[in-house]
Design a protein around this motif. Sequence first.
Motif, PDB file in Angstrom:
ATOM      1  N   GLU A   1      -7.717   0.079  -0.774  1.00 47.55           N
ATOM      2  CA  GLU A   1      -7.391   1.990   0.046  1.00 47.55           C
ATOM      3  C   GLU A   1      -6.676   2.761  -0.984  1.00 47.55           C
ATOM      4  OE1 GLU A   1      -7.696   3.508   4.781  1.00 47.55           O
ATOM      5  OE2 GLU A   1      -7.784   1.436   4.227  1.00 47.55           O
ATOM      6  N   ALA A   2      -4.850   2.044  -0.872  1.00 48.23           N
ATOM      7  CA  ALA A   2      -4.440   2.899  -1.603  1.00 48.23           C
ATOM      8  C   ALA A   2      -4.877   3.372  -2.733  1.00 48.23           C
ATOM      9  CB  ALA A   2      -3.433   1.952  -1.332  1.00 48.23           C
ATOM     10  N   LEU A   3      -4.987   2.506  -4.073  1.00 45.13           N
ATOM     11  CA  LEU A   3      -6.058   3.141  -5.093  1.00 45.13           C
ATOM     12  C   LEU A   3      -7.091   3.714  -4.835  1.00 45.13           C
ATOM     13  CD1 LEU A   3      -5.590  -0.698  -6.743  1.00 45.13           C
ATOM     14  CD2 LEU A   3      -4.104   0.660  -7.618  1.00 45.13           C
ATOM     15  N   ASP A   4      -7.649   3.491  -3.984  1.00 49.57           N
ATOM     16  CA  ASP A   4      -8.907   4.687  -4.440  1.00 49.57           C
ATOM     17  C   ASP A   4      -8.621   5.713  -3.400  1.00 49.57           C
ATOM     18  OD1 ASP A   4     -10.465   2.930  -4.745  1.00 49.57           O
ATOM     19  OD2 ASP A   4     -10.839   2.159  -3.079  1.00 49.57           O
ATOM     20  N   GLU A   5      -7.313   5.837  -2.386  1.00 47.34           N
ATOM     21  CA  GLU A   5      -6.710   7.424  -2.768  1.00 47.34           C
ATOM     22  C   GLU A   5      -6.126   7.815  -3.381  1.00 47.34           C
ATOM     23  OE1 GLU A   5      -4.814   6.759   0.826  1.00 47.34           O
ATOM     24  OE2 GLU A   5      -6.374   6.127   1.743  1.00 47.34           O
ATOM     25  N   THR A   6      -5.529   7.432  -4.226  1.00 42.75           N
ATOM     26  CA  THR A   6      -4.785   8.183  -4.924  1.00 42.75           C
ATOM     27  C   THR A   6      -4.927   7.911  -6.944  1.00 42.75           C
ATOM     28  OG1 THR A   6      -3.726   5.563  -5.761  1.00 42.75           O
ATOM     29  CG2 THR A   6      -2.527   6.946  -4.049  1.00 42.75           C
ATOM     30  N   GLY A   7      -5.540   6.898  -6.886  1.00 48.93           N
ATOM     31  CA  GLY A   7      -6.309   6.912  -8.283  1.00 48.93           C
ATOM     32  C   GLY A   7      -5.960   6.733  -8.958  1.00 48.93           C
ATOM     33  N   LEU A   8      -5.342   5.756  -8.954  1.00 44.99           N
ATOM     34  CA  LEU A   8      -3.981   5.070 -10.163  1.00 44.99           C
ATOM     35  C   LEU A   8      -4.781   3.453 -10.450  1.00 44.99           C
ATOM     36  CD1 LEU A   8      -1.010   4.859  -8.075  1.00 44.99           C
ATOM     37  CD2 LEU A   8      -1.357   5.897 -10.223  1.00 44.99           C
ATOM     38  N   SER A   9      -5.056   3.597 -12.161  1.00 48.72           N
ATOM     39  CA  SER A   9      -5.121   2.306 -12.381  1.00 48.72           C
ATOM     40  C   SER A   9      -4.230   1.001 -12.144  1.00 48.72           C
ATOM     41  CB  SER A   9      -5.955   2.450 -14.098  1.00 48.72           C
ATOM     42  OG  SER A   9      -7.106   3.505 -13.547  1.00 48.72           O
ATOM     43  N   VAL A  10      -4.355   0.245 -12.157  1.00 49.11           N
ATOM     44  CA  VAL A  10      -4.324  -0.945 -11.938  1.00 49.11           C
ATOM     45  C   VAL A  10      -3.080  -1.172 -13.463  1.00 49.11           C
ATOM     46  CG1 VAL A  10      -2.809  -3.722 -11.454  1.00 49.11           C
ATOM     47  CG2 VAL A  10      -4.465  -1.866 -10.162  1.00 49.11           C
ATOM     48  N   SER A  11      -2.342  -1.639 -14.078  1.00 46.56           N
ATOM     49  CA  SER A  11      -1.949  -1.719 -15.081  1.00 46.56           C
ATOM     50  C   SER A  11      -1.587  -3.171 -15.553  1.00 46.56           C
ATOM     51  CB  SER A  11      -0.616  -0.962 -15.470  1.00 46.56           C
ATOM     52  OG  SER A  11       1.006  -1.631 -14.795  1.00 46.56           O
ATOM     53  N   ASN A  12      -1.428  -3.607 -14.373  1.00 40.43           N
ATOM     54  CA  ASN A  12      -0.605  -5.299 -14.146  1.00 40.43           C
ATOM     55  C   ASN A  12      -0.323  -6.029 -13.509  1.00 40.43           C
ATOM     56  OD1 ASN A  12       0.676  -7.657 -16.561  1.00 40.43           O
ATOM     57  ND2 ASN A  12       2.169  -6.854 -15.733  1.00 40.43           N
TER      58      ASN A  12
ATOM     59  N   PRO B   1       0.585  -1.432  -0.143  1.00 38.34           N
ATOM     60  CA  PRO B   1      -0.652   0.193   0.001  1.00 38.34           C
ATOM     61  C   PRO B   1       0.510   1.131  -0.390  1.00 38.34           C
ATOM     62  CG  PRO B   1      -0.924  -1.652   2.181  1.00 38.34           C
ATOM     63  CD  PRO B   1       0.641  -2.007   1.026  1.00 38.34           C
ATOM     64  N   GLU B   2       1.667   1.370   0.662  1.00 38.96           N
ATOM     65  CA  GLU B   2       3.006   2.696   0.876  1.00 38.96           C
ATOM     66  C   GLU B   2       3.338   2.523  -0.472  1.00 38.96           C
ATOM     67  OE1 GLU B   2       5.195   5.944   2.045  1.00 38.96           O
ATOM     68  OE2 GLU B   2       3.263   5.110   3.031  1.00 38.96           O
ATOM     69  N   ALA B   3       3.904   1.264  -1.111  1.00 38.75           N
ATOM     70  CA  ALA B   3       4.105   1.923  -2.565  1.00 38.75           C
ATOM     71  C   ALA B   3       3.161   2.236  -4.054  1.00 38.75           C
ATOM     72  CB  ALA B   3       4.457   0.389  -3.237  1.00 38.75           C
ATOM     73  N   VAL B   4       2.098   1.690  -3.295  1.00 39.51           N
ATOM     74  CA  VAL B   4       1.729   2.372  -4.152  1.00 39.51           C
ATOM     75  C   VAL B   4       0.945   3.684  -4.040  1.00 39.51           C
ATOM     76  CG1 VAL B   4      -1.066   2.169  -4.761  1.00 39.51           C
ATOM     77  CG2 VAL B   4      -0.448   0.329  -4.839  1.00 39.51           C
ATOM     78  N   ARG B   5       0.866   4.191  -2.927  1.00 38.32           N
ATOM     79  CA  ARG B   5       0.810   5.656  -2.412  1.00 38.32           C
ATOM     80  C   ARG B   5       1.624   6.309  -2.788  1.00 38.32           C
ATOM     81  NH1 ARG B   5      -1.649   3.253   1.921  1.00 38.32           N
ATOM     82  NH2 ARG B   5      -4.182   3.243   2.292  1.00 38.32           N
ATOM     83  N   ARG B   6       3.299   6.238  -2.932  1.00 34.71           N
ATOM     84  CA  ARG B   6       4.350   6.710  -3.616  1.00 34.71           C
ATOM     85  C   ARG B   6       4.638   6.776  -4.765  1.00 34.71           C
ATOM     86  NH1 ARG B   6       8.911   7.827  -0.069  1.00 34.71           N
ATOM     87  NH2 ARG B   6       8.680   7.086   1.910  1.00 34.71           N
ATOM     88  N   ILE B   7       4.148   6.132  -5.196  1.00 32.67           N
ATOM     89  CA  ILE B   7       3.411   5.931  -7.215  1.00 32.67           C
ATOM     90  C   ILE B   7       2.375   6.961  -7.866  1.00 32.67           C
ATOM     91  CG2 ILE B   7       2.975   4.331  -8.719  1.00 32.67           C
ATOM     92  CD1 ILE B   7       4.873   1.934  -7.618  1.00 32.67           C
ATOM     93  N   GLY B   8       1.865   7.240  -6.533  1.00 29.15           N
ATOM     94  CA  GLY B   8       0.583   7.836  -6.977  1.00 29.15           C
ATOM     95  C   GLY B   8       1.256   9.561  -6.526  1.00 29.15           C
TER      96      GLY B   8
END
Length: 283
Positions: free
Chosen positions: A55-66, A17-24
């Motif tokens: 939750e992290a994806l929702d917070e950042t608005g990122l889509s998952v590419s793969n 989750p932290e990795a996702v947030r940082r990328i966001g």
Amino acid sequence: MVKLAFSTNAYTRFDLPEAVRRIGRHGYDGVELLGDEPHAFFPWFGDDDLADVREALDETGLSVSNVNANTATGYYDDAPPSSFFDPTIVTGDEDDRVWRVEYTKRAIDLASAVGAPAVCVATGRPLPGTPPERAHEYLRESLDEILDYAESEGVDVGIEYEPELLVECTDEVLELIDDVGRDSLGVNLDVGHAAVYGEDPAEAVRRCAGHITGVHLEDIVGGRRGKHYHRIPGEGDLDFGAIFDALDDVGYDGFATLELYTYPDEPDRAAERSREVLERYVD
């Protein structure tokens, strides 16, 4: 238009989750999820972990590419570094092969749960005692089961070729796709792997047109026949203008994902600098 994503496999010093947030924080449209330790190693990845990632994806608005299921290093406690592909879907040990097929199905489950269009899988190397022709038989058997499952979940499977693996170049991956003959099987095209093998990455894109489930980006010093070490774009010799022109020419409108696992000590710099270099090609 091609969209940029960044893989969490650069952020192995952080939980998923932290990795996702940082990328966001770096302006990407998407994120690739590492399907291995220390992120989503599927024997231990449970419902609570999935909820945290969502939750992290929702917070950042990122889509998952793969979902990147190329490796399964968590399987062994004491394997040497060169064994990070093992056990593979071409191994001669039936129990290990069954384990890896089931592992890939769990990657497909994650992709389905987070709306990712595809998972990528590497064939790995045939181990001593398993000649290539037999390994190809195991590969077909494994893919039949994996693709049946993927199709039921609406997820594509991209074979990521790499020099010295059973499937190591554009010719071989296209032959495999043609032999299998299923629309759910394609290629996760790593432009650096094409270059290291000696191919023109832009030409590899054109040859794989219609079969690309995803794209991995990194720079390579030496360009064609260069050293296989993933570098930030602009720090090697690949022509990214030509690569993105080729993606446009073939009508690819999916994600191109930066795969920079070689920067575990400075993933934020790698993410920020890569976007700065490549955003001209996608804006």
